[in-house]
Design a protein around this motif. Sequence first.
Motif, PDB file in Angstrom:
ATOM      1  N   LEU A  17     -69.004  79.510 -44.337  1.00  0.00           N
ATOM      2  CA  LEU A  17     -67.986  79.918 -43.369  1.00  0.00           C
ATOM      3  C   LEU A  17     -68.612  80.267 -42.027  1.00  0.00           C
ATOM      4  N   LEU A  18     -69.731  80.992 -42.031  1.00  0.00           N
ATOM      5  CA  LEU A  18     -70.395  81.376 -40.789  1.00  0.00           C
ATOM      6  C   LEU A  18     -70.894  80.153 -40.023  1.00  0.00           C
ATOM      7  N   MET A  20     -69.612  77.259 -39.905  1.00  0.00           N
ATOM      8  CA  MET A  20     -68.505  76.530 -39.285  1.00  0.00           C
ATOM      9  C   MET A  20     -67.858  77.277 -38.125  1.00  0.00           C
ATOM     10  N   LEU A  21     -68.259  78.542 -37.887  1.00  0.00           N
ATOM     11  CA  LEU A  21     -67.676  79.326 -36.806  1.00  0.00           C
ATOM     12  C   LEU A  21     -68.571  79.285 -35.563  1.00  0.00           C
ATOM     13  N   PRO A  22     -67.974  79.349 -34.372  1.00  0.00           N
ATOM     14  CA  PRO A  22     -68.796  79.477 -33.168  1.00  0.00           C
ATOM     15  C   PRO A  22     -69.430  80.869 -33.128  1.00  0.00           C
ATOM     16  N   HIS A  25     -71.770  77.003 -35.058  1.00  0.00           N
ATOM     17  CA  HIS A  25     -71.373  75.618 -35.289  1.00  0.00           C
ATOM     18  C   HIS A  25     -71.821  74.690 -34.169  1.00  0.00           C
ATOM     19  N   TYR A  26     -71.924  75.204 -32.945  1.00  0.00           N
ATOM     20  CA  TYR A  26     -72.249  74.348 -31.803  1.00  0.00           C
ATOM     21  C   TYR A  26     -73.747  74.181 -31.578  1.00  0.00           C
ATOM     22  N   ARG A  31     -77.550  76.352 -36.978  1.00  0.00           N
ATOM     23  CA  ARG A  31     -77.066  75.924 -38.294  1.00  0.00           C
ATOM     24  C   ARG A  31     -78.224  75.804 -39.273  1.00  0.00           C
TER      25      ARG A  31
END
Length: 507
Positions: A17-18, A20-22, A25-26, A31
């Motif tokens: 979950l972390l 995939m969150l900004p 994620h960017y 990542r």
Amino acid sequence: MWHLITAPILLPFLTALLIMLPPVHYSPMRRRWLSMISSAIQLVLAVLLLLQVQQQGLMHYAVGNWQAPFGIILVADTLSVVMVCLTSFLALGAICYGSAGEDEKGSFFHPLFQFQLMGINGAFLTGDLFNLFVFFEVLLIASYALLIHAGGKNKTKAAVHYVVLNLTGSAIFLFSLAILYGTLGTLNIADMAIKVAALPEEDLMLVKAGGLMLMIVFALKAAVLPLQFWLPATYASASAPVAALFAVMTKIGVYALLRVYSTIFGENAGPLAGMASSWLLPAGLATIALGAVGALASQDFRKLVANLVLVSVGTLVSLVALQTELSAAAALYYTVHSTLVTAALFLIADLIANQRGKAGDRLVSGRRVSQPILLGFIFMVGALTVAGLPPFSGFVGKLMILQSVVEPVNRVLLWSLILLSSLMVIVALSRAGSTLFWRVSGTEPGGGKAPPLQVFAVIWLLLASPLLAVFAGPLTALSQQAAAQLYDTTTSTNSILGQYPVQEIKP
């Protein structure tokens, strides 16, 4: 510390979950670092859980404090926690390899990887069959996407076969659970063991049908003959870190066979005791033979390694069919050894393919590799280990297997087939090594040197083999303890059910 049981499931879930969150994620580097750090923490927590189980014995965790057999129960015994430790060790190597650049060839590699870890760990720790189905689906959904990571026609074709077969297996799984729940009134493994032991005669055939349907599902997951045809193409087409993680996927099916047919349908199951052995032993022996022949016939190194996975699966299923503590202990040690070495060989195959140009890992003449000494050495270590030659862990594992076979007929069959398959594997790997490193065309290498992180990942996995041999004494004792705990169903059921004893079914 009881909440530690949930860590192998919750930590990869929260990590996914972390990621995939900004802002994570960017950023590819964020990542990667978050995924690698989380995998390292998972390994540490798994080792701590194993130490706690060693001190306190079997532990169980009732989610929401809903006790067995009504609530969701997680069970941590030596067998399940060793499998979680194995998965965490393997995952750290695979994620390090993928973080060297493989992860950027497709979308959502790291979240999917963590979701698959969540499903694998949950399958090992669950205490009831319905949640085993749930965790199977979690890991399978993630594996569907990981299989086609980086795209390509071969990946897509293999993924279609893989998805269709596993959806079929899931449907059979649900039918079997419906039959068992309708007859026994429970899907808690400990509770089912008590209910089956006191089963009325009129329900025997119905429960046997449900149990044999479960065997088909687990045999499909483990890739046992004749349900093995999906594995070679699937594993050979997957990207290297995904194939390495998939090395433990077949072991989940073997683990489920061992757990269900030693606990629910074990020696205390009355007329249903050992009902799967007559099916699993010939299927396991045939899978060994097929895998060895497939290794000899393979035209590329990845397919060869995939067939080595079949050999290990056949060996483990044959041990499960013997239904003894000695065979279960040998199966656990051999599971750890075979999973790590085949995962390392998948990574080695990718390193070699990247340095041979267009020839890739095909067993044909090609450009020379850029790092012949490094790749040649790790190839040799992996080959000696998987073939079962001393002084590596494969020798210890096969020695334990041979010693665990007691009945004369089984001894003749299993000894002959294991020794013959080992010889065939040696021949296949010798042929592959001589072709990949000596049949060279041209003077220039076919690719650049391997990134340090990928080399570290391979060494990390290969290092387990000498360590398993050096510490063979305490590790075999641990395997024997896990087997004894597995077959002590009275103690385990009393511990899990606790103050909520289950009423026996009166005939």
